[in-house]
Scaffold this motif. Structure first.
Motif, PDB file in Angstrom:
ATOM      1  N   GLY A  22       5.364   1.255  12.286  1.00  0.00           N
ATOM      2  CA  GLY A  22       4.152   0.427  12.253  1.00  0.00           C
ATOM      3  C   GLY A  22       3.356   0.541  10.970  1.00  0.00           C
ATOM      4  O   GLY A  22       2.344  -0.102  10.802  1.00  0.00           O
ATOM      5  N   ARG A  23       3.828   1.403  10.051  1.00  0.00           N
ATOM      6  CA  ARG A  23       3.116   1.513   8.775  1.00  0.00           C
ATOM      7  C   ARG A  23       4.127   1.542   7.630  1.00  0.00           C
ATOM      8  O   ARG A  23       4.991   2.421   7.586  1.00  0.00           O
ATOM      9  CB  ARG A  23       2.273   2.783   8.755  1.00  0.00           C
ATOM     10  CG  ARG A  23       1.279   2.757   7.611  1.00  0.00           C
ATOM     11  CD  ARG A  23       0.713   4.106   7.342  1.00  0.00           C
ATOM     12  NE  ARG A  23      -0.373   4.451   8.241  1.00  0.00           N
ATOM     13  CZ  ARG A  23      -0.922   5.661   8.262  1.00  0.00           C
ATOM     14  NH1 ARG A  23      -0.477   6.600   7.481  1.00  0.00           N
ATOM     15  NH2 ARG A  23      -1.907   5.917   9.083  1.00  0.00           N
TER      16      ARG A  23
ATOM     17  N   ARG B  34       0.860  -1.191   0.000  1.00  0.00           N
ATOM     18  CA  ARG B  34       0.000   0.000   0.000  1.00  0.00           C
ATOM     19  C   ARG B  34       0.882   1.222   0.000  1.00  0.00           C
ATOM     20  O   ARG B  34       1.841   1.305   0.771  1.00  0.00           O
ATOM     21  CB  ARG B  34      -0.902   0.039   1.247  1.00  0.00           C
ATOM     22  CG  ARG B  34      -1.941  -1.056   1.248  1.00  0.00           C
ATOM     23  CD  ARG B  34      -2.888  -0.934   2.439  1.00  0.00           C
ATOM     24  NE  ARG B  34      -3.574  -2.206   2.638  1.00  0.00           N
ATOM     25  CZ  ARG B  34      -4.331  -2.497   3.692  1.00  0.00           C
ATOM     26  NH1 ARG B  34      -4.507  -1.609   4.635  1.00  0.00           N
ATOM     27  NH2 ARG B  34      -4.921  -3.673   3.794  1.00  0.00           N
TER      28      ARG B  34
ATOM     29  N   ARG C 262     -14.119   0.146  10.215  1.00  0.00           N
ATOM     30  CA  ARG C 262     -13.219  -0.549   9.301  1.00  0.00           C
ATOM     31  C   ARG C 262     -13.124   0.190   7.963  1.00  0.00           C
ATOM     32  O   ARG C 262     -14.091   0.720   7.465  1.00  0.00           O
ATOM     33  CB  ARG C 262     -13.636  -2.005   9.052  1.00  0.00           C
ATOM     34  CG  ARG C 262     -13.982  -2.781  10.287  1.00  0.00           C
ATOM     35  CD  ARG C 262     -12.766  -3.323  11.020  1.00  0.00           C
ATOM     36  NE  ARG C 262     -11.931  -4.142  10.158  1.00  0.00           N
ATOM     37  CZ  ARG C 262     -10.643  -3.914   9.970  1.00  0.00           C
ATOM     38  NH1 ARG C 262     -10.037  -2.947  10.584  1.00  0.00           N
ATOM     39  NH2 ARG C 262      -9.930  -4.697   9.189  1.00  0.00           N
TER      40      ARG C 262
ATOM     41  N   THR D  64      -4.824  -6.282  14.476  1.00  0.00           N
ATOM     42  CA  THR D  64      -5.565  -7.077  13.527  1.00  0.00           C
ATOM     43  C   THR D  64      -6.987  -6.576  13.431  1.00  0.00           C
ATOM     44  O   THR D  64      -7.524  -5.999  14.372  1.00  0.00           O
ATOM     45  CB  THR D  64      -5.553  -8.557  13.941  1.00  0.00           C
ATOM     46  OG1 THR D  64      -6.533  -9.269  13.185  1.00  0.00           O
ATOM     47  CG2 THR D  64      -5.877  -8.746  15.414  1.00  0.00           C
TER      48      THR D  64
ATOM     49  N   ALA E  18      -7.338 -10.039   9.078  1.00  0.00           N
ATOM     50  CA  ALA E  18      -5.950  -9.923   8.635  1.00  0.00           C
ATOM     51  C   ALA E  18      -5.117  -9.384   9.798  1.00  0.00           C
ATOM     52  O   ALA E  18      -5.473  -8.378  10.404  1.00  0.00           O
ATOM     53  CB  ALA E  18      -5.857  -8.969   7.449  1.00  0.00           C
ATOM     54  N   ILE E  19      -4.050 -10.094  10.100  1.00  0.00           N
ATOM     55  CA  ILE E  19      -3.159  -9.670  11.176  1.00  0.00           C
ATOM     56  C   ILE E  19      -1.937  -9.025  10.546  1.00  0.00           C
ATOM     57  O   ILE E  19      -1.335  -9.590   9.632  1.00  0.00           O
ATOM     58  CB  ILE E  19      -2.685 -10.893  12.002  1.00  0.00           C
ATOM     59  CG1 ILE E  19      -3.876 -11.686  12.527  1.00  0.00           C
ATOM     60  CG2 ILE E  19      -1.762 -10.462  13.139  1.00  0.00           C
ATOM     61  CD1 ILE E  19      -3.494 -13.034  13.111  1.00  0.00           C
TER      62      ILE E  19
HETATM   63  P1  AMP Z   1      -6.538  -3.881   7.041  1.00  0.00           P
HETATM   64  O1  AMP Z   1      -6.332  -4.820   5.906  1.00  0.00           O
HETATM   65  O2  AMP Z   1      -6.388  -2.430   6.650  1.00  0.00           O
HETATM   66  O3  AMP Z   1      -7.763  -4.175   7.830  1.00  0.00           O
HETATM   67  O4  AMP Z   1      -5.314  -4.124   8.033  1.00  0.00           O
HETATM   68  C1  AMP Z   1      -5.183  -5.279   8.791  1.00  0.00           C
HETATM   69  C2  AMP Z   1      -3.933  -5.184   9.628  1.00  0.00           C
HETATM   70  O5  AMP Z   1      -2.796  -5.088   8.768  1.00  0.00           O
HETATM   71  C3  AMP Z   1      -3.867  -3.944  10.484  1.00  0.00           C
HETATM   72  O6  AMP Z   1      -4.495  -4.157  11.706  1.00  0.00           O
HETATM   73  C4  AMP Z   1      -2.381  -3.742  10.639  1.00  0.00           C
HETATM   74  O7  AMP Z   1      -1.858  -4.536  11.683  1.00  0.00           O
HETATM   75  C5  AMP Z   1      -1.823  -4.242   9.337  1.00  0.00           C
HETATM   76  N1  AMP Z   1      -1.517  -3.141   8.402  1.00  0.00           N
HETATM   77  C6  AMP Z   1      -2.365  -2.479   7.578  1.00  0.00           C
HETATM   78  N2  AMP Z   1      -1.717  -1.563   6.851  1.00  0.00           N
HETATM   79  C7  AMP Z   1      -0.424  -1.623   7.223  1.00  0.00           C
HETATM   80  C8  AMP Z   1       0.768  -0.932   6.835  1.00  0.00           C
HETATM   81  N3  AMP Z   1       0.768  -0.001   5.879  1.00  0.00           N
HETATM   82  N4  AMP Z   1       1.934  -1.273   7.437  1.00  0.00           N
HETATM   83  C9  AMP Z   1       1.975  -2.224   8.392  1.00  0.00           C
HETATM   84  N5  AMP Z   1       0.891  -2.922   8.802  1.00  0.00           N
HETATM   85  C10 AMP Z   1      -0.291  -2.635   8.226  1.00  0.00           C
END
Ligand code: AMP
Length: 433
Positions: free
Chosen positions: A119-120, A112, A257, A281, A304-305
């Motif tokens: 963390g991102r 993405r 969400r 997650t 999704a974790i």
């Molecule tokens: P999502 O698919 O947006 O519901 O994300 C599910 C999980 O993926 C989130 O709770 C985060 O732990 C992880 N996640 C989402 N986007 C990112 C990102 N850009 N970098 C790291 N972890 C992410």
């Protein structure tokens, strides 16, 4: 100029990999135990799969996808999530003809184009689990129970399960309108993005981190007050099943969400050890996704974790690095040949043995063994070797003993046996003596 990795794309180095392997191994064990099977899906899909599946008016589709045109002019996208691809695979391979219920999991990287911060990342890993083909609330609870069990098995603490129901496509539009008219009155407080969201997808405003937007939405109407009887009933059963399984949860009416496809049950597990990116997650039910991507009417639920975030929460007192079991220090001549023979034999037995390739002195070999954190060192001197003996040193206790060479393999195996068992349960490595 030295070439560096792209911003937001990380290397996972050998000293971290033990944690990743531990998490993946535990996921496989737990999920397989709950009747799930692994599926591997491509990293690239047709862009349409995500724009239709995830929804045009989501942040992911609007601005975060890695989309490009290939040499044949097709618009392709690096997968930003796995659910849409898993649903596509289920339809494409008609998995429903084997059994209408499919319990699947998938582990791998997602992409993405987000602003990188702690963390991102732009490439991050997810563990996904999905159940297709059942809308019974029992399965919503089953999936959540599996998730919590998994998070506990890897050693996470201070977690909070938050749940909500988002209603369905029959009842949500009424809520959406209500929310929209509530926020229209406060639109001067909204950031530029949220002004746009107000028109396209007002529910997304809940996720905005801008303070004025958070204020604007603070006493907004709650989705749970608008969902119809069927959705209420479904949600009531989910809560009952969660309670029956002994799980505690918090109702979070503001959790909506980010993805359009969610219907009814939505959940997140947050950790108060993490900073602003505190969701480890998230998941939920998506009973319209299959129709949206042009398939059958199949309900689904999953989560999704985020692996990076999960790994940052692993207990600090556990050790996940694998150290050599044995370092063989050979002292020249015939002993080098013997060390080479021995190291090969030990590798075939699954013993992590290292040796010196550079003809270094005993002192410098011992220093290297120490640096590598080898558990034992076998010192092969020419004199001892002639007598058919070698010295085995325990690097922790510093005690040494002479061992007959003919018994060496058995002796080592006996000493390392308990250790090898522990290697399989990597979380226990720290207690090794
Ligand atoms: P999502 O698919 O947006 O519901 O994300 C599910 C999980 O993926 C989130 O709770 C985060 O732990 C992880 N996640 C989402 N986007 C990112 C990102 N850009 N970098 C790291 N972890 C992410």
């Amino acid at each position: 100029m030295e070439i560096k990795a792209i911003r937001g794309f990380n290397d996972i180095l050998p000293d971290e990999i033990g944690k990743w392997q531990f998490v993946e191994k535990t996921a496989r064990e737990v999920f397989e135990g709950f009747g799930f099977s692994e599926i591997r899906i491509p990293i690239i899909e047709r862009t349409e799969l995500f724009s239709r599946g995830i929804g045009e008016a989501t942040d992911i589709v609007e601005k975060e996808m890695y989309t490009f045109t290939d040499k044949s002019g097709n618009s392709l996208t690096l997968r930003p999530e796995a659910t849409a691809s898993m649903a596509r695979a289920y339809l494409e391979h008609q998995l429903h003809t084997f059994d209408p219920v499919a319990k699947l999991y998938c582990i791998g990287p997602m992409f993405r184009y987000e602003r990188p911060q702690k963390g991102r990342y732009r490439q991050f890993y997810q563990i996904d689990a999905e159940v297709f083909g059942v809308d019974n609330p029992m399965v919503d609870a089953e999936v959540i129970v599996m998730l919590i069990h998994f998070l506990e098995r890897v050693g996470l603490e201070k977690l909070e399960l938050q749940i909500n129901s988002l209603g369905c496509r029959k009842c949500r539009p009424r809520y959406r309108e209500e929310l929209k008219s509530f926020l229209t009155k406060k639109s001067f407080q909204l950031c530029e993005d949220c002004q746009r969201r107000l028109e396209t997808n007002p529910l997304r405003i809940f996720d905005c981190k801008v303070e004025t937007c958070q204020k604007a939405i603070a006493d907004a109407p709650k989705v749970l007050d608008f969902i119809d009887d069927e959705c209420q009933n479904h949600f009531g059963k989910v809560k009952e099943y969660l309670e029956a399984a002994g799980l505690t949860y918090i109702l979070n009416p503001r959790m909506v969400r980010g993805l359009d496809y969610y219907t009814r049950t939505a959940f997140e597990v947050v950790s108060y050890q993490l900073g602003s990116q505190n969701a480890v997650t998230g998941g939920g039910r998506y009973d319209d996704l299959f129709k949206d991507i042009g398939g059958l009417d199949v309900p689904g639920i999953g989560f999704a974790i985020g692996m990076e975030r999960l790994i940052s929460l692993l207990p600090k007192d556990k050790e996940f690095v694998q150290y050599p079991h044995l370092f063989i220090a050979a002292l020249g001549g015939e002993t080098n040949r013997e060390a080479y023979r021995l190291v090969n034999q030990l590798h075939l037995e699954g013993i992590r043995a290292e040796l010196d390739y550079e003809g270094k002195s005993l002192k410098s070999q011992m220093r290297r063994a120490d640096k590598l954190k080898a558990r034992y060192v076998l010192i092969l001197g020419e004199e001892e070797l002639k007598k058919g003996r070698a010295v085995l040193r325990n690097m922790k206790t510093k005690s040494q003993e002479e061992i007959p060479m003919k018994d060496l393999l058995d002796t080592l195996k006996a000493k390392l046996q308990q250790f090898s068992v522990k290697i399989n349960r990597m979380g226990d490595l720290a207690s090794e003596g």
